[in-house]
Design an enzyme around this catalytic site. Structure first.
Site, PDB file in Angstrom:
ATOM      1  N   PHE A 121     -45.471 -50.618  -9.087  1.00 34.93           N
ATOM      2  CA  PHE A 121     -45.866 -49.441  -9.853  1.00 34.93           C
ATOM      3  C   PHE A 121     -47.370 -49.572 -10.072  1.00 34.93           C
ATOM      4  O   PHE A 121     -47.859 -50.637 -10.446  1.00 34.93           O
ATOM      5  CB  PHE A 121     -45.119 -49.387 -11.193  1.00 34.93           C
ATOM      6  CG  PHE A 121     -45.410 -48.134 -11.974  1.00 34.93           C
ATOM      7  CD1 PHE A 121     -44.832 -46.928 -11.619  1.00 34.93           C
ATOM      8  CD2 PHE A 121     -46.271 -48.157 -13.054  1.00 34.93           C
ATOM      9  CE1 PHE A 121     -45.114 -45.756 -12.330  1.00 34.93           C
ATOM     10  CE2 PHE A 121     -46.557 -46.987 -13.767  1.00 34.93           C
ATOM     11  CZ  PHE A 121     -45.981 -45.800 -13.409  1.00 34.93           C
ATOM     12  N   ASP A 170     -42.337 -58.153 -14.151  1.00 32.34           N
ATOM     13  CA  ASP A 170     -42.285 -56.839 -14.773  1.00 32.34           C
ATOM     14  C   ASP A 170     -40.826 -56.376 -14.736  1.00 32.34           C
ATOM     15  O   ASP A 170     -40.266 -56.158 -13.656  1.00 32.34           O
ATOM     16  CB  ASP A 170     -43.193 -55.870 -14.005  1.00 32.34           C
ATOM     17  CG  ASP A 170     -43.171 -54.459 -14.595  1.00 32.34           C
ATOM     18  OD1 ASP A 170     -42.166 -54.079 -15.227  1.00 32.34           O
ATOM     19  OD2 ASP A 170     -44.160 -53.740 -14.406  1.00 32.34           O
ATOM     20  N   TYR A 216     -38.411 -47.760 -23.091  1.00 35.52           N
ATOM     21  CA  TYR A 216     -38.001 -46.346 -23.154  1.00 35.52           C
ATOM     22  C   TYR A 216     -37.174 -45.913 -21.959  1.00 35.52           C
ATOM     23  O   TYR A 216     -36.859 -44.738 -21.830  1.00 35.52           O
ATOM     24  CB  TYR A 216     -39.192 -45.410 -23.358  1.00 35.52           C
ATOM     25  CG  TYR A 216     -40.362 -45.572 -22.421  1.00 35.52           C
ATOM     26  CD1 TYR A 216     -40.315 -45.071 -21.127  1.00 35.52           C
ATOM     27  CD2 TYR A 216     -41.517 -46.208 -22.843  1.00 35.52           C
ATOM     28  CE1 TYR A 216     -41.403 -45.198 -20.282  1.00 35.52           C
ATOM     29  CE2 TYR A 216     -42.612 -46.342 -22.006  1.00 35.52           C
ATOM     30  CZ  TYR A 216     -42.554 -45.846 -20.725  1.00 35.52           C
ATOM     31  OH  TYR A 216     -43.631 -45.980 -19.890  1.00 35.52           O
ATOM     32  N   LYS A 217     -36.840 -46.862 -21.101  1.00 35.49           N
ATOM     33  CA  LYS A 217     -35.964 -46.519 -19.984  1.00 35.49           C
ATOM     34  C   LYS A 217     -34.533 -46.921 -20.360  1.00 35.49           C
ATOM     35  O   LYS A 217     -33.888 -46.240 -21.147  1.00 35.49           O
ATOM     36  CB  LYS A 217     -36.461 -47.218 -18.724  1.00 35.49           C
ATOM     37  CG  LYS A 217     -37.888 -46.805 -18.337  1.00 35.49           C
ATOM     38  CD  LYS A 217     -38.351 -47.518 -17.068  1.00 35.49           C
ATOM     39  CE  LYS A 217     -39.838 -47.304 -16.808  1.00 35.49           C
ATOM     40  NZ  LYS A 217     -40.173 -45.920 -16.465  1.00 35.49           N
ATOM     41  N   ARG A 255     -34.842 -39.520  -6.891  1.00 36.87           N
ATOM     42  CA  ARG A 255     -34.513 -40.758  -7.588  1.00 36.87           C
ATOM     43  C   ARG A 255     -33.449 -40.470  -8.646  1.00 36.87           C
ATOM     44  O   ARG A 255     -33.622 -39.582  -9.479  1.00 36.87           O
ATOM     45  CB  ARG A 255     -35.791 -41.297  -8.234  1.00 36.87           C
ATOM     46  CG  ARG A 255     -35.748 -42.759  -8.582  1.00 36.87           C
ATOM     47  CD  ARG A 255     -37.092 -43.235  -9.086  1.00 36.87           C
ATOM     48  NE  ARG A 255     -37.408 -42.659 -10.399  1.00 36.87           N
ATOM     49  CZ  ARG A 255     -38.147 -43.268 -11.324  1.00 36.87           C
ATOM     50  NH1 ARG A 255     -38.665 -44.466 -11.085  1.00 36.87           N
ATOM     51  NH2 ARG A 255     -38.396 -42.684 -12.477  1.00 36.87           N
TER      52      ARG A 255
END
Lengths: 400, 400
Positions: free
Chosen positions: B132, B201, B226-227, B375
């Site tokens: 990312f 990560d 927050y995922k 996705r």
């Protein structure tokens, strides 16, 4: 009714900001700790509920675009900008003050070296030796990571300490302990005369008094939003980078949020133009939008009016303390001169810790700063003159 | 009723996590974007209201001590710890993922150099070339500020790239685009064999599958809340520093919150012991306590049960896609092998952007990643098998 009580009544009656108090959630406590945590603006709970239940709970991911989440850091920055004397497009909200000190100071060192043609000759960071500690710690890290030496200097000696080696200078606009207001225009000019860049920490001045960032040509500034801006506990801080420096601002924290094309998912970093360049990661939406609601109390308020009332409040507090408190019991460490006073009064007394505990029990909330300081913050949007008289009276009773 | 619909019914009936769905605020949308923003846990709105109205509005500054605000970063870290296989005292919450990547990676480089006796021989940071983007940008800054070279390497070539010059390695546990799960145990061992330190990560694995930080001897890790942890938009991230490295962890962001005596207001920085050392500035209380409430949905849930259901969901989605979608219309870029699959399925198709827009209009919410990836994230706490069948069916209709 004492003479000072009558005077408080008159001052309250003439106070053009008095009606603002109704825009805050307050009880009968005299809250003189708004320089630590601002009181709750009445608009905040409803807004936060909407953010949580509707924007997050119902719209979910769509709020990033449709709900204005993505652009909140610069939109709210623009709402803060006029309060610190900045034109739009120079302030961005996000991260803690500490993290912003690091961004700004490393950025300032890099600006100084760019201006010198990329040499490392400028290898000193000057920092206010009496600063709030986090600024000093982060200045130490910024120095270490840019190959500079950290030079702590008392504010009164900063001008003499500047020279060809100075890369950047980190100063506090108002001292967190004494409430002393430093001379931002002349110190900024002195730093510039030395060919260096200045970072001002506005934690104790933003929302309390005029700062004039643009007018005085400040390079970079950081500030807190949970004190005089009432943004809520730990609300995100702000970063100011002067418009004409933004293209050269080289952040040590280049995150995807400051990329020219954040959703391009490109491996190479290409910094965005404008204040956005100060962003790093995903903005903390709940806290950020609570802050946005909190800022609505500034509608129709000028920072000059706030400053005028702030000085009247601290003048009156000092007058009441002088009248009520037995002589020699406290020593005022906040300057008497208006030009050197922020929006707080700090009184030194040997048993300050105990005294503050008793004041709080009696509904007068200030705070204690080690080793011997009673600190009282005056937030003109919700503190009145009767509050001030009561605070001084209760203080005198506890000190008697 | 089709065979796959019947199969979905059976799977839902046997799903021991099915009751968890009631602990979220959900409508009839099939929400497969929890790997971007987790759905709202039902406990959050009430908690946030209490934090705003009572803790901030009434108790104000007292909540820092009496309300547990001050210790929230490590308390909530301890709540996350078991989900990533960490014993207590090693995880701290605060700042964005990006900022934590910087802390962890600079910290890792410094650990490597300390272990080498302070020399600068280890001058390379290896980073996943498909990471990312923000990780890559911040790794670039960490490299620049520690005198290292940044070496981007495809994950499959990391082991070969390691050597005497490697100081630190930054890897993604699950690839954000393809959903590929990387082999954390063997890559960690390889980094250690080279005498280097690894930063993982966990943004796309924390809360989705077992990580086993302690078990596999990971050095440092960062992750998003927050995922799969449903902490809310932009909720603070977390930082893991293995217990036996904490005393040597030398953060590039030493704020007053990580000081051994934060209220001592001392000019010299003395880092705190333990996970607290990863803190920087004042914690963002509204977002942090929303996250704490959100984590209550994990009560009584094991991460192994979540993983088992996650694999069943993605298996079933792939089965439905194979059955419903015309052959050749999409290409699955997520590995089929369980050991290489995270909790998402990424399908490539040329008109992915348009297709996703139409899916969202029809109540099937995934997201689009340029240039051509659909996705779909599968969050076992609130996604069921009937949802999966419906998503594949709608997808097939739109692709027909």
């Amino acid at each position: 009714m004492s003479e000072l009580t009558r005077k408080a009544e008159k001052l309250d009656a003439a106070d053009e900001l008095a009606a603002k108090r109704a825009e805050f959630v307050l009880d009968d406590v005299v809250y003189l700790d708004g320089n630590s945590l601002g009181a709750l603006p009445a608009a905040v709970p409803g807004r936060v509920e909407d953010v949580v239940r509707r924007q997050w709970g119902e719209l979910r991911i769509r709020s990033w675009t449709e709900g204005g989440w993505w652009t909140a850091p610069e939109r709210i920055g623009d709402r803060i900008a006029p309060l610190v004397g900045a034109a739009a497009g120079q302030v961005v909200v996000g991260d803690s003050t500490s993290v912003n000190v690091f961004k700004a100071l490393v950025g300032a060192v890099r600006l100084a070296r760019q201006a010198d043609g990329g040499g490392l000759g400028r290898d000193e960071i000057v920092v206010d030796a009496t600063t709030f500690p986090t600024d000093g710690y982060l200045a130490g890290s910024a120095a270490r990571m840019t190959g500079c030496t950290l030079r702590p200097v008392p504010p009164s000696e900063v001008t003499d300490a500047l020279g060809d080696r100075t890369a950047a200078v980190l100063l506090n606009h108002v001292d967190y302990r004494t409430g002393r207001l430093h001379d931002l225009p002349s110190l900024t000019a002195a730093v510039h005369a030395a060919g260096a860049y200045v970072v001002w920490d506005l934690c104790h001045s933003a929302g309390a008094l005029p700062v004039g960032l643009d007018e005085h040509g400040v390079d970079l500034a950081v500030g807190c939003t949970y004190k005089y801006l009432n943004g809520g506990p730990g609300a995100p801080a702000f970063l100011y980078v002067r418009a004409d420096l933004q293209d050269r601002f080289d952040s040590p924290l280049p995150g995807w949020n400051s990329h020219a094309e954040p959703f391009g998912m490109r491996a190479e970093y290409e910094p965005a133009a404008g204040a956005v360049r100060g962003r790093v990661g995903t903005p903390d939406i709940l806290s950020m939008l609570a802050l946005e609601a909190a800022l609505e109390v500034w509608d129709g308020v000028t920072i000059d009016a706030v400053r005028a009332k702030s000085l009247a409040l601290t003048d009156f507090f000092l007058e009441c303390v002088e009248e009520y408190v037995p002589e020699g019991r406290v020593e005022c460490v906040t300057p008497r001169a208006h030009g050197e006073r922020g929006s707080q009064v700090a009184l030194r007394c040997p048993d300050a810790g105990d005294v503050m505990e008793r004041l709080i029990e009696r509904g007068v909330v200030g705070d204690f700063r080690r080793p011997d300081v009673l600190r009282f913050g005056f937030t003109p949007l919700y503190v009145g003159f009767a509050d001030v008289e009561r605070a001084a009276r209760v203080l005198a009773e506890e000190l008697a």
